[in-house]
Scaffold this motif. Structure first.
Motif, PDB file in Angstrom:
ATOM      1  N   VAL A  29     -19.326  -5.992 -16.324  1.00 28.82           N
ATOM      2  CA  VAL A  29     -20.082  -5.793 -15.089  1.00 28.82           C
ATOM      3  C   VAL A  29     -20.918  -4.521 -15.239  1.00 28.82           C
ATOM      4  N   ALA A  30     -21.889  -4.350 -14.364  1.00 31.77           N
ATOM      5  CA  ALA A  30     -22.713  -3.143 -14.381  1.00 31.77           C
ATOM      6  C   ALA A  30     -21.854  -1.927 -14.025  1.00 31.77           C
ATOM      7  N   PRO A  31     -22.103  -0.766 -14.648  1.00 33.51           N
ATOM      8  CA  PRO A  31     -21.331   0.441 -14.332  1.00 33.51           C
ATOM      9  C   PRO A  31     -21.311   0.795 -12.845  1.00 33.51           C
ATOM     10  N   ALA A  32     -22.366   0.502 -12.130  1.00 34.25           N
ATOM     11  CA  ALA A  32     -22.413   0.800 -10.693  1.00 34.25           C
ATOM     12  C   ALA A  32     -21.328   0.058  -9.917  1.00 34.25           C
ATOM     13  N   ARG A  33     -20.882  -1.064 -10.460  1.00 31.68           N
ATOM     14  CA  ARG A  33     -19.846  -1.859  -9.793  1.00 31.68           C
ATOM     15  C   ARG A  33     -18.557  -1.042  -9.623  1.00 31.68           C
ATOM     16  N   TYR A  34     -18.222  -0.184 -10.611  1.00 31.82           N
ATOM     17  CA  TYR A  34     -17.026   0.668 -10.534  1.00 31.82           C
ATOM     18  C   TYR A  34     -17.049   1.496  -9.249  1.00 31.82           C
ATOM     19  N   PHE A  35     -18.171   2.105  -8.961  1.00 33.74           N
ATOM     20  CA  PHE A  35     -18.278   2.957  -7.775  1.00 33.74           C
ATOM     21  C   PHE A  35     -18.192   2.148  -6.482  1.00 33.74           C
ATOM     22  N   GLU A  36     -18.678   0.925  -6.519  1.00 29.28           N
ATOM     23  CA  GLU A  36     -18.535   0.053  -5.343  1.00 29.28           C
ATOM     24  C   GLU A  36     -17.064  -0.293  -5.118  1.00 29.28           C
ATOM     25  N   TRP A  37     -16.330  -0.517  -6.197  1.00 26.83           N
ATOM     26  CA  TRP A  37     -14.901  -0.827  -6.081  1.00 26.83           C
ATOM     27  C   TRP A  37     -14.125   0.352  -5.514  1.00 26.83           C
ATOM     28  N   ILE A  38     -14.313   1.540  -6.107  1.00 27.43           N
ATOM     29  CA  ILE A  38     -13.491   2.671  -5.672  1.00 27.43           C
ATOM     30  C   ILE A  38     -13.880   3.179  -4.289  1.00 27.43           C
ATOM     31  N   SER A  39     -15.105   2.907  -3.876  1.00 27.12           N
ATOM     32  CA  SER A  39     -15.521   3.311  -2.528  1.00 27.12           C
ATOM     33  C   SER A  39     -15.030   2.336  -1.467  1.00 27.12           C
ATOM     34  N   GLY A  40     -14.573   1.176  -1.902  1.00 28.96           N
ATOM     35  CA  GLY A  40     -14.126   0.153  -0.960  1.00 28.96           C
ATOM     36  C   GLY A  40     -15.250  -0.721  -0.440  1.00 28.96           C
ATOM     37  N   LYS A  41     -16.439  -0.524  -0.980  1.00 27.56           N
ATOM     38  CA  LYS A  41     -17.595  -1.309  -0.526  1.00 27.56           C
ATOM     39  C   LYS A  41     -17.394  -2.794  -0.822  1.00 27.56           C
ATOM     40  N   ILE A  42     -16.878  -3.086  -2.003  1.00 29.28           N
ATOM     41  CA  ILE A  42     -16.582  -4.474  -2.371  1.00 29.28           C
ATOM     42  C   ILE A  42     -15.272  -4.511  -3.152  1.00 29.28           C
ATOM     43  N   GLU A  43     -14.680  -5.691  -3.221  1.00 35.59           N
ATOM     44  CA  GLU A  43     -13.512  -5.925  -4.060  1.00 35.59           C
ATOM     45  C   GLU A  43     -13.893  -6.960  -5.101  1.00 35.59           C
ATOM     46  N   PRO A  44     -13.390  -6.800  -6.311  1.00 38.11           N
ATOM     47  CA  PRO A  44     -13.719  -7.773  -7.352  1.00 38.11           C
ATOM     48  C   PRO A  44     -13.013  -9.107  -7.121  1.00 38.11           C
ATOM     49  N   LYS A  45     -13.505 -10.114  -7.809  1.00 38.60           N
ATOM     50  CA  LYS A  45     -12.877 -11.432  -7.761  1.00 38.60           C
ATOM     51  C   LYS A  45     -11.531 -11.368  -8.474  1.00 38.60           C
ATOM     52  N   ALA A  46     -10.692 -12.352  -8.213  1.00 41.78           N
ATOM     53  CA  ALA A  46      -9.323 -12.372  -8.747  1.00 41.78           C
ATOM     54  C   ALA A  46      -9.290 -12.246 -10.268  1.00 41.78           C
ATOM     55  N   GLN A  47     -10.147 -12.965 -10.972  1.00 43.49           N
ATOM     56  CA  GLN A  47     -10.153 -12.907 -12.436  1.00 43.49           C
ATOM     57  C   GLN A  47     -10.521 -11.505 -12.926  1.00 43.49           C
ATOM     58  N   THR A  48     -11.431 -10.854 -12.240  1.00 44.06           N
ATOM     59  CA  THR A  48     -11.820  -9.496 -12.605  1.00 44.06           C
ATOM     60  C   THR A  48     -10.673  -8.525 -12.351  1.00 44.06           C
ATOM     61  N   VAL A  49      -9.942  -8.720 -11.259  1.00 45.15           N
ATOM     62  CA  VAL A  49      -8.786  -7.867 -10.973  1.00 45.15           C
ATOM     63  C   VAL A  49      -7.767  -7.978 -12.105  1.00 45.15           C
ATOM     64  N   LEU A  50      -7.545  -9.184 -12.595  1.00 39.51           N
ATOM     65  CA  LEU A  50      -6.607  -9.371 -13.704  1.00 39.51           C
ATOM     66  C   LEU A  50      -7.070  -8.629 -14.954  1.00 39.51           C
ATOM     67  N   MET A  51      -8.356  -8.667 -15.212  1.00 43.37           N
ATOM     68  CA  MET A  51      -8.895  -7.946 -16.374  1.00 43.37           C
ATOM     69  C   MET A  51      -8.755  -6.432 -16.183  1.00 43.37           C
ATOM     70  N   ILE A  52      -8.991  -5.965 -14.963  1.00 42.20           N
ATOM     71  CA  ILE A  52      -8.837  -4.538 -14.665  1.00 42.20           C
ATOM     72  C   ILE A  52      -7.383  -4.130 -14.864  1.00 42.20           C
ATOM     73  N   GLN A  53      -6.449  -4.958 -14.392  1.00 41.16           N
ATOM     74  CA  GLN A  53      -5.026  -4.667 -14.569  1.00 41.16           C
ATOM     75  C   GLN A  53      -4.677  -4.538 -16.044  1.00 41.16           C
ATOM     76  N   LYS A  54      -5.215  -5.431 -16.856  1.00 43.66           N
ATOM     77  CA  LYS A  54      -4.950  -5.384 -18.298  1.00 43.66           C
ATOM     78  C   LYS A  54      -5.495  -4.089 -18.889  1.00 43.66           C
ATOM     79  N   TRP A  55      -6.722  -3.729 -18.540  1.00 35.63           N
ATOM     80  CA  TRP A  55      -7.340  -2.512 -19.061  1.00 35.63           C
ATOM     81  C   TRP A  55      -6.552  -1.282 -18.639  1.00 35.63           C
TER      82      TRP A  55
END
Length: 70
Positions: A29-55
């Motif tokens: 995903v674009a680096p800007a997406r990280y800041f949207e996630w941590i700010s609470g602006k958006i939440e990633p889709k379930a598959q992306t959450v699983l990838m984040i958990q792995k990382w």
């Protein structure tokens, strides 16, 4: 839960165990997406959450190994 994962993610980036650029490249995903996630602006889709958990798990394991060597 997503908010606990965000806290773990922020800790990894803050401690220097990983970078948000590494994470966003890993989940393709674009680096800007990280800041949207941590700010609470958006939440990633379930598959992306699983990838984040792995990382996060990999980065935490690396940080633990590094601390044990010190």
């Amino acid at each position: 839960d997503w908010f606990k994962l965000i806290d773990r993610l922020k800790a990894i980036v803050t401690d220097g165990a990983g970078t948000y650029h590494d994470l966003t490249a890993f989940v393709d995903v674009a680096p800007a997406r990280y800041f949207e996630w941590i700010s609470g602006k958006i939440e990633p889709k379930a598959q992306t959450v699983l990838m984040i958990q792995k990382w996060v798990a990999v980065m935490e394991a690396k940080a633990t190994k590094k601390k044990k060597k010190s």
